[in-house]
Motif scaffolding. Structure first.
Motif, PDB file in Angstrom:
ATOM      1  N   UNK A 320       0.826  -1.211   0.000  1.00  0.00           N
ATOM      2  CA  UNK A 320       0.000   0.000   0.000  1.00  0.00           C
ATOM      3  C   UNK A 320       0.860   1.260   0.000  1.00  0.00           C
ATOM      4  N   UNK A 321       0.387   2.285  -0.712  1.00  0.00           N
ATOM      5  CA  UNK A 321       0.928   3.626  -0.538  1.00  0.00           C
ATOM      6  C   UNK A 321       0.382   4.214   0.755  1.00  0.00           C
ATOM      7  N   UNK A 322       1.099   5.166   1.315  1.00  0.00           N
ATOM      8  CA  UNK A 322       0.491   5.988   2.358  1.00  0.00           C
ATOM      9  C   UNK A 322      -0.631   6.796   1.707  1.00  0.00           C
ATOM     10  N   UNK A 323      -1.738   7.060   2.409  1.00  0.00           N
ATOM     11  CA  UNK A 323      -2.821   7.860   1.828  1.00  0.00           C
ATOM     12  C   UNK A 323      -2.296   9.218   1.363  1.00  0.00           C
ATOM     13  N   UNK A 324      -2.415   9.482   0.065  1.00  0.00           N
ATOM     14  CA  UNK A 324      -1.748  10.626  -0.563  1.00  0.00           C
ATOM     15  C   UNK A 324      -2.732  11.464  -1.368  1.00  0.00           C
ATOM     16  N   UNK A 325      -2.501  12.778  -1.363  1.00  0.00           N
ATOM     17  CA  UNK A 325      -3.332  13.717  -2.114  1.00  0.00           C
ATOM     18  C   UNK A 325      -2.437  14.569  -3.006  1.00  0.00           C
ATOM     19  N   UNK A 329      -4.633  18.227  -8.543  1.00  0.00           N
ATOM     20  CA  UNK A 329      -6.059  18.043  -8.819  1.00  0.00           C
ATOM     21  C   UNK A 329      -6.872  18.988  -7.939  1.00  0.00           C
ATOM     22  N   UNK A 330      -7.857  19.640  -8.532  1.00  0.00           N
ATOM     23  CA  UNK A 330      -8.622  20.651  -7.804  1.00  0.00           C
ATOM     24  C   UNK A 330      -9.292  20.074  -6.559  1.00  0.00           C
ATOM     25  N   UNK A 331      -9.887  18.890  -6.685  1.00  0.00           N
ATOM     26  CA  UNK A 331     -10.571  18.294  -5.541  1.00  0.00           C
ATOM     27  C   UNK A 331      -9.596  17.995  -4.410  1.00  0.00           C
ATOM     28  N   UNK A 332      -8.447  17.424  -4.769  1.00  0.00           N
ATOM     29  CA  UNK A 332      -7.435  17.143  -3.754  1.00  0.00           C
ATOM     30  C   UNK A 332      -6.889  18.431  -3.160  1.00  0.00           C
ATOM     31  N   UNK A 333      -6.684  19.436  -4.000  1.00  0.00           N
ATOM     32  CA  UNK A 333      -6.145  20.714  -3.512  1.00  0.00           C
ATOM     33  C   UNK A 333      -7.079  21.324  -2.467  1.00  0.00           C
ATOM     34  N   UNK A 334      -8.361  21.274  -2.744  1.00  0.00           N
ATOM     35  CA  UNK A 334      -9.330  21.821  -1.808  1.00  0.00           C
ATOM     36  C   UNK A 334      -9.258  21.069  -0.473  1.00  0.00           C
ATOM     37  N   UNK A 383       0.608  15.817  -0.504  1.00  0.00           N
ATOM     38  CA  UNK A 383       0.225  15.807   0.906  1.00  0.00           C
ATOM     39  C   UNK A 383      -0.144  14.376   1.284  1.00  0.00           C
ATOM     40  N   UNK A 384       0.259  13.978   2.469  1.00  0.00           N
ATOM     41  CA  UNK A 384      -0.031  12.625   2.938  1.00  0.00           C
ATOM     42  C   UNK A 384      -0.594  12.672   4.346  1.00  0.00           C
ATOM     43  N   UNK A 385      -1.463  11.698   4.624  1.00  0.00           N
ATOM     44  CA  UNK A 385      -1.889  11.523   5.996  1.00  0.00           C
ATOM     45  C   UNK A 385      -0.722  10.959   6.809  1.00  0.00           C
ATOM     46  N   UNK A 386      -0.672  11.328   8.051  1.00  0.00           N
ATOM     47  CA  UNK A 386       0.418  10.866   8.913  1.00  0.00           C
ATOM     48  C   UNK A 386       0.220   9.384   9.221  1.00  0.00           C
TER      49      UNK A 386
END
Length: 453
Positions: A320-325, A329-334, A383-386
């Motif tokens: 698995x990847x770490x949860x990443x944004x 992408x506009x939705x992720x940026x928001x 950006x990633x969740x810790x």
């Protein structure tokens, strides 16, 4: 002092690991004596530092390693196919799996590599995959290092010193022998060799961690060379030796793309080889790792690796990847801007633990500056969740404490096989409040034991 039985599978294990702990100072003295250091550039200044060793090993059970081994092999095979595709037919872009402008705006994409297929068709011969094990028991990939991954020599040398200090430790415990790395590297080089000798190409004593290239050259039976030892004539690479010039068929390089060839890339480079890129383009020499690999270990491209596994291999990703944004992408940026104070922000152009910011540790002013930077350059950040990853025991001034630790696993890919080295570099933070384990950030390392049963 007692190390603790949590990792170990035999009654003798505690006692024999304590033998290593008692000899930790001696082991570190020997590591320093033999130049086991790492080099970093920061703010234009080169620094060489000792890499402190902790004698309590990380232990990975056989069944857990079997899953990791399959997942690492799968991931690297997909990344090699991506590199072949992105510098060739670009089918993954045409099919909309990876956005075109996202790939070609990567600072590590090299247009000169378009249409080049490396000798043997392999791009990432030595891959360093950075993983952590979450407290949920899941292994997460944090980064893919496909350019010049380093660090295999540290656990090799440390294991050798540990064996000398406490032979009983390795007679009493079912630890997989990791001394075959040199043979694996030689086999990988041989598989893509275009006809000639194998060379480990180093930037030199004053330009980086010289100890590792020289050590690996010895272990894999290759010639250690620097810029003055190598030249190109008629798009063929030669090594100047006392026995006469010898053709080079495979070159494991420890110099970055920018500085490898002053005629093709950075013209001021004095540590590269003029015209070596032309020899590579002509298929007359194998370069390990291939030019242009940085586009695949871009921290933004990391987001797409699970999709690559499905696209190229038709398989579900094992790791698995770490949860990443992606702020791209506009939705992720928001989402990122709304949750900036809870995420980890990474600058895709940085490495070695630099450019990593934890939102919950930023001041209001720093958060606002980061928000504006993301709005101005959304492609520059992920950006990633810790991931609350596991702590491992280390010895700190005679006291057993827990610290965050990762695992840098090494995968070697030749023309006909992909092999995961049954070892790895476990790095840990010496700061009790830090999640960053990189050597450049003051971390240390420990041996990684893969158990055979």
């Amino acid at each position: 002092m007692r190390v603790g039985p949590v990792f170990f599978c035999s009654e003798r294990m505690d006692a024999t690991v304590e033998d290593l702990v008692k000899n930790e100072r001696l082991i570190n003295q020997q590591l320093a004596r033999y130049g086991v250091k790492f080099g970093i550039y920061k703010d234009g200044v080169f620094q060489e530092r000792l890499f402190p060793f902790d004698a309590i090993p990380r232990v990975i059970q056989a069944d857990e390693w079997a899953t990791l081994e399959k997942g690492l092999s799968q991931r690297v095979r997909a990344l090699n196919l991506f590199l072949k595709d992105i510098y060739g037919p670009k089918q993954i872009v045409a099919d909309g799996v990876v956005p075109e402008d996202f790939v070609y705006r990567s600072p590590n994409y090299i247009p000169q590599c378009e249409g080049i297929t490396p000798a043997g068709g392999v791009y990432s011969h030595i891959s360093g995959i950075d993983l952590v094990k979450g407290k949920d028991g899941i292994w997460y990939v944090l980064e893919d290092n496909l350019r010049i991954p380093s660090g295999a020599s540290y656990p090799l040398i440390a294991r050798d010193l540990c064996r000398h200090c406490s032979p009983e430790t390795f007679r009493s415990n079912p630890v997989v022998d990791n001394r075959d790395y040199g043979e694996l590297l030689r086999r990988t080089m041989d598989s893509v060799n275009t006809g000639g000798i194998n060379v480990v190409f180093s930037p030199g004593r004053l330009k980086g961690a010289y100890g590792e290239p020289s050590y690996l050259a010895e272990k894999c039976g290759a010639v250690l060379a620097e810029a003055g030892d190598i030249y190109v004539r008629d798009r063929v690479v030669y090594y100047r030796s006392t026995k006469g010039d010898q053709r080079v068929g495979a070159m494991y390089r420890r110099v970055s793309d920018d500085f490898m060839d002053p005629l093709a890339f950075e013209p001021t480079s004095v540590i590269g080889i003029p015209n070596v890129f032309g020899a590579y383009r002509a298929g007359n020499v194998a370069i390990l790792n291939a030019f242009g690999n940085g586009v695949a270990d871009d921290k933004g491209i990391y987001y797409f690796v699970p999709k690559m596994v499905r696209y190229y291999l038709g398989e579900e990703p094992i790791l698995s990847n770490a949860p990443t944004y992606l702020p791209f992408y506009e939705e992720d940026r928001r989402f990122v801007l709304e949750h900036l104070n809870t995420l980890v922000i990474k600058d895709v152009a940085e490495a070695g633990g630099y450019g990593v910011r934890f939102g919950d540790r930023m001041t209001p002013g720093e958060l606002e500056a980061m928000r504006l930077a993301i709005l101005d350059q959304p492609r520059r950040f992920i950006a990633q969740e810790v991931v609350d990853f596991q702590d491992l025991p280390i010895m700190d001034n005679g006291e057993r404490v827990e610290r965050k630790a990762d695992l840098l696993a090494f995968v070697l890919s030749g023309k006909d096989e992909t092999v995961v080295w049954p070892s790895g570099l476990t790095r840990f933070s010496r700061d009790p409040d830090s999640f960053i384990v990189n050597s450049s950030q003051g971390g240390g390392f420990k041996d990684t034991w893969i158990l055979s049963h």
